[in-house]
Design a protein around this motif. Structure first.
Motif, PDB file in Angstrom:
ATOM      1  N   LEU A  63       0.829  -1.203   0.000  1.00  0.00           N
ATOM      2  CA  LEU A  63       0.000   0.000   0.000  1.00  0.00           C
ATOM      3  C   LEU A  63       0.865   1.254   0.000  1.00  0.00           C
ATOM      4  O   LEU A  63       0.529   2.251  -0.648  1.00  0.00           O
ATOM      5  N   THR A  64       1.991   1.200   0.709  1.00  0.00           N
ATOM      6  CA  THR A  64       2.931   2.330   0.694  1.00  0.00           C
ATOM      7  C   THR A  64       3.448   2.581  -0.710  1.00  0.00           C
ATOM      8  O   THR A  64       3.532   3.728  -1.175  1.00  0.00           O
ATOM      9  N   HIS A  65       3.788   1.508  -1.426  1.00  0.00           N
ATOM     10  CA  HIS A  65       4.257   1.657  -2.796  1.00  0.00           C
ATOM     11  C   HIS A  65       3.146   2.188  -3.703  1.00  0.00           C
ATOM     12  O   HIS A  65       3.418   2.980  -4.624  1.00  0.00           O
ATOM     13  N   LEU A  66       1.905   1.773  -3.472  1.00  0.00           N
ATOM     14  CA  LEU A  66       0.787   2.279  -4.270  1.00  0.00           C
ATOM     15  C   LEU A  66       0.614   3.779  -4.055  1.00  0.00           C
ATOM     16  O   LEU A  66       0.407   4.530  -5.018  1.00  0.00           O
ATOM     17  N   LEU A  71       1.406   9.398  -5.948  1.00  0.00           N
ATOM     18  CA  LEU A  71       2.051  10.706  -5.822  1.00  0.00           C
ATOM     19  C   LEU A  71       2.899  11.018  -7.054  1.00  0.00           C
ATOM     20  O   LEU A  71       2.848  12.117  -7.605  1.00  0.00           O
ATOM     21  N   SER A  72       3.672  10.032  -7.488  1.00  0.00           N
ATOM     22  CA  SER A  72       4.546  10.222  -8.649  1.00  0.00           C
ATOM     23  C   SER A  72       3.725  10.405  -9.927  1.00  0.00           C
ATOM     24  O   SER A  72       4.046  11.241 -10.780  1.00  0.00           O
ATOM     25  N   PHE A  73       2.665   9.609 -10.057  1.00  0.00           N
ATOM     26  CA  PHE A  73       1.817   9.631 -11.245  1.00  0.00           C
ATOM     27  C   PHE A  73       1.191  11.008 -11.448  1.00  0.00           C
ATOM     28  O   PHE A  73       1.238  11.585 -12.541  1.00  0.00           O
ATOM     29  N   THR A  74       0.616  11.558 -10.376  1.00  0.00           N
ATOM     30  CA  THR A  74      -0.033  12.869 -10.494  1.00  0.00           C
ATOM     31  C   THR A  74       0.989  13.988 -10.654  1.00  0.00           C
ATOM     32  O   THR A  74       0.804  14.902 -11.455  1.00  0.00           O
ATOM     33  N   THR A  75       2.101  13.901  -9.921  1.00  0.00           N
ATOM     34  CA  THR A  75       3.100  14.967  -9.965  1.00  0.00           C
ATOM     35  C   THR A  75       3.823  15.019 -11.310  1.00  0.00           C
ATOM     36  O   THR A  75       4.361  16.058 -11.695  1.00  0.00           O
ATOM     37  N   LEU A 107       4.795   4.600 -15.002  1.00  0.00           N
ATOM     38  CA  LEU A 107       4.129   4.535 -13.700  1.00  0.00           C
ATOM     39  C   LEU A 107       2.757   3.874 -13.810  1.00  0.00           C
ATOM     40  O   LEU A 107       2.337   3.151 -12.904  1.00  0.00           O
ATOM     41  N   GLY A 108       2.062   4.119 -14.928  1.00  0.00           N
ATOM     42  CA  GLY A 108       0.769   3.451 -15.126  1.00  0.00           C
ATOM     43  C   GLY A 108       0.931   1.950 -15.230  1.00  0.00           C
ATOM     44  O   GLY A 108       0.146   1.184 -14.661  1.00  0.00           O
ATOM     45  N   GLY A 109       1.974   1.499 -15.956  1.00  0.00           N
ATOM     46  CA  GLY A 109       2.235   0.062 -16.061  1.00  0.00           C
ATOM     47  C   GLY A 109       2.610  -0.556 -14.733  1.00  0.00           C
ATOM     48  O   GLY A 109       2.154  -1.659 -14.392  1.00  0.00           O
ATOM     49  N   TYR A 278      -8.516   9.154 -14.221  1.00  0.00           N
ATOM     50  CA  TYR A 278      -7.555   8.216 -13.636  1.00  0.00           C
ATOM     51  C   TYR A 278      -6.251   8.893 -13.232  1.00  0.00           C
ATOM     52  O   TYR A 278      -5.445   8.322 -12.510  1.00  0.00           O
ATOM     53  N   ASN A 279      -6.038  10.138 -13.687  1.00  0.00           N
ATOM     54  CA  ASN A 279      -4.837  10.855 -13.274  1.00  0.00           C
ATOM     55  C   ASN A 279      -5.050  11.683 -12.013  1.00  0.00           C
ATOM     56  O   ASN A 279      -4.089  12.026 -11.322  1.00  0.00           O
ATOM     57  N   ILE A 280      -6.319  12.001 -11.697  1.00  0.00           N
ATOM     58  CA  ILE A 280      -6.599  12.861 -10.551  1.00  0.00           C
ATOM     59  C   ILE A 280      -7.546  12.191  -9.556  1.00  0.00           C
ATOM     60  O   ILE A 280      -7.239  12.070  -8.364  1.00  0.00           O
ATOM     61  N   VAL A 281      -8.692  11.739 -10.057  1.00  0.00           N
ATOM     62  CA  VAL A 281      -9.721  11.219  -9.158  1.00  0.00           C
ATOM     63  C   VAL A 281      -9.277   9.920  -8.489  1.00  0.00           C
ATOM     64  O   VAL A 281      -9.426   9.758  -7.273  1.00  0.00           O
ATOM     65  N   THR A 282      -8.720   8.985  -9.273  1.00  0.00           N
ATOM     66  CA  THR A 282      -8.315   7.700  -8.696  1.00  0.00           C
ATOM     67  C   THR A 282      -7.241   7.854  -7.618  1.00  0.00           C
ATOM     68  O   THR A 282      -7.385   7.311  -6.524  1.00  0.00           O
ATOM     69  N   PRO A 283      -6.139   8.598  -7.867  1.00  0.00           N
ATOM     70  CA  PRO A 283      -5.156   8.794  -6.787  1.00  0.00           C
ATOM     71  C   PRO A 283      -5.719   9.530  -5.580  1.00  0.00           C
ATOM     72  O   PRO A 283      -5.249   9.342  -4.455  1.00  0.00           O
ATOM     73  N   LEU A 284      -6.729  10.387  -5.813  1.00  0.00           N
ATOM     74  CA  LEU A 284      -7.367  11.095  -4.704  1.00  0.00           C
ATOM     75  C   LEU A 284      -8.207  10.148  -3.852  1.00  0.00           C
ATOM     76  O   LEU A 284      -8.207  10.223  -2.607  1.00  0.00           O
ATOM     77  N   LEU A 285      -8.925   9.234  -4.518  1.00  0.00           N
ATOM     78  CA  LEU A 285      -9.836   8.336  -3.808  1.00  0.00           C
ATOM     79  C   LEU A 285      -9.121   7.183  -3.104  1.00  0.00           C
ATOM     80  O   LEU A 285      -9.623   6.668  -2.102  1.00  0.00           O
ATOM     81  N   ASN A 286      -7.960   6.757  -3.627  1.00  0.00           N
ATOM     82  CA  ASN A 286      -7.284   5.593  -3.049  1.00  0.00           C
ATOM     83  C   ASN A 286      -7.046   5.707  -1.546  1.00  0.00           C
ATOM     84  O   ASN A 286      -7.392   4.793  -0.789  1.00  0.00           O
TER      85      ASN A 286
END
Length: 315
Positions: A63-66, A71-75, A107-109, A278-286
């Motif tokens: 979960l830490t890696h996720l 963080l990396s994906f959005t940034t 990062l998506g892969g 998937y670039n904003i909402v998904t990382p926000l909701l996780n």
């Protein structure tokens, strides 16, 4: 190849919704708030998982890696997106576009494969509980995470150059917010059937294969859960696994739609909104999904906020 060389000498123009400035102003505010909340939520998950000894388990290691991936994906893209939305300058350099594309694909892969690793972790925890810590030992956990990173980066190393080297015949306007593969493929002035075929084949390995593995894993998990006599035990397992399945559904649904048909077959505006999702909402909701549905994380947050001495010393 002259068109390709011309394009690499200048900047790309990210059109986004430049024909609808009012919509862009609204999006700027919404995305800025979502990005700040994403930073706060995922950073909190990482800190709590690292600081609380109760969460030093394989599940929270993954979960830490996720959270780090989110963080990396959005940034990798949101700061540039906010800059473009906030002014008249919609340009991004060729180098910046290449870096953004590489990080986006890589990062998506990695996230696709990491979600499969997390499903395997849940499978072992539910179906082989007595051997869980023996099977999911630190060496295996690190190996699985390293494999996910390696395959994700390798996929990006193949697809990024192929996408960027497509002849564009001087075209530099990207009908998107970001330098994303489907939008860049649409700019090509040659037949892109070959690269779309390669993208589809790689997507089967990076996207569909992990998804099939996740579904099979959860098939075994459901069968094991139904055999549990205790209703509280079933509820605990469903809560933990339900969080992961929710994240999988949010992430995979959009990725499959976007990358299994990367060329002109998808609606441009629809593709833009799916990318934002998937670039904003998904990382926000996780972080919210794992926090609200997980008593262990809520307990760790409570201990941290209320001033557990052992956690404060770690800070």
């Amino acid at each position: 190849m002259d068109g390709t060389n011309d394009s690499t000498q200048g900047n790309f123009i990210l059109l986004g919704f430049s024909d609808r400035p009012h919509l862009e102003r609204i999006l700027f505010v919404v995305i800025l708030i979502a990005y700040l909340l994403t930073l706060m939520g995922n950073t909190t998950i990482i800190l709590v998982s690292r600081l609380d000894p109760h969460l030093h388990t394989p599940m929270y290691f993954f979960l830490t890696h996720l959270s780090f991936l989110d963080l990396s994906f959005t940034t990798s893209s949101i700061p540039q997106l906010l800059y473009n939305l906030n002014g008249h300058d919609k340009t991004i350099s060729y180098t910046g576009c290449a870096i953004q594309l590489f990080l986006f694909l890589g990062l998506g892969g990695v996230e696709c494969l990491l979600l499969a690793v997390m499903a395997y972790d849940r499978f072992v925890a539910v179906c082989k509980p007595l051997h869980y810590l023996v099977i999911m030992n630190p060496h295996l956990c690190m190996g699985l995470v390293s494999l996910a990173w390696g395959c994700g980066v390798a996929n990006s190393l193949i697809m990024s150059p192929m996408t960027l080297w497509l002849p564009r015949c001087g075209y530099c306007k990207v009908d998107h917010f970001l330098c994303e593969m489907p939008a860049l493929i649409r700019m090509a002035c040659v037949n892109t059937a070959a690269i779309e075929g390669i993208a589809f084949i790689l997507a089967v390995g990076i996207v569909l294969s992990p998804l099939v593995f996740i579904l099979i894993s959860y098939g075994y998990i459901v069968r094991a859960v139904l055999s549990i006599q205790s209703s509280s035990g079933r509820h605990k397992v469903f809560n933990t696994c339900g969080s992961h399945l929710t994240v999988v559904s949010l992430f995979y649904g959009n990725i499959i739609y976007m990358y299994m048909q990367p060329g002109t077959s998808s609606s441009k505006d629809q593709g833009k909104f799916l990318t934002l999702f998937y670039n904003i909402v998904t990382p926000l909701l996780n972080p919210m999904i794992y926090t609200f549905r997980n008593k262990e994380v809520k307990g760790a947050l409570r201990r941290l906020v209320l001033g557990n001495p052992s956690l404060r010393k770690r800070l």
